[in-house]
Design a protein around this motif. Structure first.
Motif, short mmCIF file in Angstrom:
data_model
loop_
_atom_site.label_atom_id
_atom_site.label_comp_id
_atom_site.label_asym_id
_atom_site.label_seq_id
_atom_site.Cartn_x
_atom_site.Cartn_y
_atom_site.Cartn_z
N VAL A 124 -2.25 17.62 -10.20
CA VAL A 124 -1.34 16.85 -9.33
C VAL A 124 -0.09 17.66 -8.98
N LYS A 125 0.33 18.52 -9.92
CA LYS A 125 1.49 19.37 -9.68
C LYS A 125 1.17 20.41 -8.60
N LYS A 126 -0.01 20.99 -8.73
CA LYS A 126 -0.44 22.05 -7.82
C LYS A 126 -0.56 21.54 -6.38
N ILE A 127 -1.06 20.30 -6.23
CA ILE A 127 -1.27 19.77 -4.87
C ILE A 127 -0.19 18.76 -4.47
N ASN A 128 0.91 18.79 -5.23
CA ASN A 128 2.10 18.00 -4.87
C ASN A 128 1.87 16.50 -4.72
N ILE A 129 1.21 15.91 -5.72
CA ILE A 129 1.06 14.44 -5.74
C ILE A 129 2.17 13.89 -6.63
N PRO A 130 3.12 13.11 -6.10
CA PRO A 130 4.14 12.52 -6.96
C PRO A 130 3.54 11.48 -7.90
N VAL A 131 3.87 11.58 -9.17
CA VAL A 131 3.44 10.60 -10.17
C VAL A 131 4.68 9.80 -10.56
N LEU A 132 4.74 8.56 -10.10
CA LEU A 132 5.95 7.75 -10.27
C LEU A 132 5.75 6.73 -11.39
N THR A 133 6.42 6.93 -12.51
CA THR A 133 6.26 6.04 -13.66
C THR A 133 7.34 4.95 -13.64
N GLY A 134 7.09 3.91 -14.44
CA GLY A 134 8.03 2.78 -14.51
C GLY A 134 8.06 1.97 -13.23
N GLU A 135 6.98 2.09 -12.43
CA GLU A 135 6.89 1.37 -11.15
C GLU A 135 5.93 0.18 -11.33
N SER A 136 6.49 -0.95 -11.69
CA SER A 136 5.69 -2.16 -11.91
C SER A 136 5.55 -2.93 -10.59
N ILE A 137 4.32 -3.05 -10.12
CA ILE A 137 4.09 -3.71 -8.83
C ILE A 137 4.39 -5.21 -8.94
N GLN A 138 5.22 -5.67 -8.03
CA GLN A 138 5.61 -7.09 -8.01
C GLN A 138 4.87 -7.88 -6.93
N LEU A 140 1.98 -7.42 -3.28
CA LEU A 140 1.18 -6.65 -2.32
C LEU A 140 1.13 -7.44 -1.03
N TYR A 141 1.35 -6.75 0.07
CA TYR A 141 1.31 -7.42 1.37
C TYR A 141 0.53 -6.58 2.36
N LYS A 142 -0.37 -7.21 3.10
CA LYS A 142 -1.21 -6.50 4.07
C LYS A 142 -0.79 -6.85 5.49
N SER A 143 -0.37 -5.82 6.25
CA SER A 143 -0.11 -6.03 7.68
C SER A 143 -1.32 -5.50 8.44
N GLU A 144 -1.26 -5.49 9.75
CA GLU A 144 -2.41 -5.00 10.53
C GLU A 144 -2.65 -3.52 10.32
N THR A 145 -1.60 -2.78 10.10
CA THR A 145 -1.74 -1.32 10.01
C THR A 145 -1.43 -0.73 8.64
N HIS A 146 -0.73 -1.47 7.80
CA HIS A 146 -0.27 -0.90 6.54
C HIS A 146 -0.36 -1.87 5.36
N TRP A 147 -0.32 -1.26 4.19
CA TRP A 147 -0.11 -2.02 2.96
C TRP A 147 1.35 -1.85 2.55
N LYS A 148 1.96 -2.93 2.17
CA LYS A 148 3.33 -2.89 1.65
C LYS A 148 3.26 -3.21 0.16
N VAL A 149 3.74 -2.28 -0.64
CA VAL A 149 3.70 -2.43 -2.10
C VAL A 149 5.13 -2.47 -2.62
N GLU A 150 5.52 -3.61 -3.18
CA GLU A 150 6.88 -3.74 -3.74
C GLU A 150 6.81 -3.62 -5.25
N THR A 151 7.63 -2.73 -5.79
CA THR A 151 7.70 -2.59 -7.25
C THR A 151 9.05 -3.10 -7.73
N ASN A 152 9.28 -3.00 -9.03
CA ASN A 152 10.57 -3.41 -9.60
C ASN A 152 11.70 -2.48 -9.17
N LYS A 153 11.35 -1.32 -8.59
CA LYS A 153 12.36 -0.34 -8.21
C LYS A 153 12.54 -0.18 -6.70
#
Length: 405
Positions: A124-138, A140-153
């Motif tokens: 993940v480091k080599k291919i630049n994938i951010p690993v975001l910890t402490g992100e508790s999903i509160q 999930l919302y689906k629009s026509e084009t996107h997913w909206k993900v709200e976390t505690n942060k």
């Protein structure tokens, strides 16, 4: 608000494998992993006693599916696309060599789960994938084009969302609100609590046995280990996986029938004992076991048959021979509760498989929503099979996401 092409919810085995495969196949896609805990890959760390049982040396898809009490039918197609051999090749390509043990389980040659964790973290480091910890999903919302993900942060937007959150009830609830069906979770791999004089002082004794739940069709065979709380070992764990729902419904109160001679039936055993009565007439019954299992177990079953150790074979009555044959091939033990198998807690339950397209791992109900790993109602017996499901799901989800971009 942060935007990505793909968000992976869950920093476990399935989540990492999916993310890495997406980014390696198409480095232009922006991928992020969200993990609610402080650490990622915690289940990988403890699996296989800290050695990480990566997969199993079963290379034929139609044979491999037979190790899955839930998911057998659905995984046939996926395993034809990414099976155990592909897993070995993938890890070798990423610098991790695996080895096969006698029972077919496969581990890194280092015998350390840290090797697998390091492999994923370096990738993940080599291919630049951010690993975001402490992100508790509160939410999930689906629009026509996107997913909206709200976390505690913070809030994230993504075109595609991969749910790899394992047995997380909160995530299942959110997906139910979005219209998915969740098969209620119950424990799958567990050992049996048994208090019985016959095994009271036999902790650590192991024997090849076949076991069945009285009054049901549930049966299994394999090494059975006597513990201080009852019975464990591959044979028991196999039975617990196949019987997960039935045993839950019985509140883990049932009668276990044990055949210590594995596939020898009571009549054949009785004939063998009659032969021993003739051949070893002058020898004492308790001196040594005529069968291939531990002497201490033999002594206990002899005593349970109402036979003193000093009794000579020639002096055994017909009733004693019959009682001994029954103890050896059809011993009844009352099970009263269960214990979790080490820390490797596996559940039966999750997203209903009828609602998932197994050619893509995409939801049939919600576009651009994918699943991988234990969040689905798929589980296997112990031996590396649950991880193989995670790798296969992740690979197919990644392949599908890449081909749709």
């Amino acid at each position: 608000m942060r935007s990505f092409d793909v968000i992976i919810a869950g920093g476990g085995a399935a989540g990492f494998f999916t993310a890495i495969n997406i980014a390696e196949a198409n480095p232009k896609l922006k991928v992020a992993i969200l993990e609610r805990g402080k650490e990622v890959l915690s289940k990988v760390r403890i699996s296989g006693g800290g050695r990480c049982n990566v997969t199993h040396a079963c290379f034929v898809p139609n044979d491999l599916v037979k190790f899955y009490p839930r998911g057998e039918k659905e995984l046939r197609g996926p395993f034809n696309r990414f099976c155990s051999g592909d897993t070995i090749e993938w890890f070798e390509r990423h610098g991790v060599e695996l080895k096969i043990e006698e029972d077919g389980r496969m581990f890194p040659v280092t015998d350390s789960s840290q090797t697998i964790i390091d492999c994923f973290m370096e990738a993940v480091k080599k291919i630049n994938i951010p690993v975001l910890t402490g992100e508790s999903i509160q939410s999930l919302y689906k629009s026509e084009t996107h997913w909206k993900v709200e976390t505690n942060k913070e809030t994230f937007l993504a075109e595609k969302l991969v749910m790899a959150t394992g047995s997380n009830p909160k995530m299942w609830e959110m997906l139910e609100e979005l219209g998915h069906t969740v098969v209620p979770p119950v424990p799958s791999l567990f050992t049996f609590n048994i208090k019985d004089q016959r095994i009271k002082d036999l902790m650590g004794v192991s024997a090849m046995a076949s076991v069945k739940v009285k009054g049901t069709k549930l049966e299994a065979s394999g090494p059975l280990l006597i513990t201080h709380w009852g019975m464990s070992g591959p044979g028991i764990l196999r039975l617990s996986a196949w019987g997960a729902r039935d045993l839950f419904n019985k509140n883990y109160q049932f009668t276990l029938q044990v055949n210590w001679l594995n596939d020898v039936d009571t009549n054949d055993c009785l004939e063998t004992l009659k032969g021993l009565k003739q051949e070893q007439a002058k020898k004492t019954v308790g001196k040594h076991s005529p069968f291939d299992f531990p002497k201490r177990l033999w002594e206990s079953l002899v005593a349970a048959s109402g036979i003193t150790p000093e009794t000579r074979w020639a002096d055994l009555s017909k009733n004693q021979l019959q009682a001994l044959a029954m103890q050896l091939t059809d011993g009844h033990f009352n099970v009263n509760g269960k214990s979790t198998f080490k820390e490797e807690f596996v559940t039966a339950g999750g997203i209903d498989l009828k609602e998932v397209n197994f050619k893509t791992m995409e939801s049939k109900l919600l576009e651009n929503l994918y699943f991988a790993g234990e969040i689905l109602n798929i589980d296997a017996i112990t031996g590396g099979f649950n991880f193989q499901n995670a790798w296969t799901d992740g690979f197919i989800a990644a392949e599908s996401i890449v081909s749709n971009n």
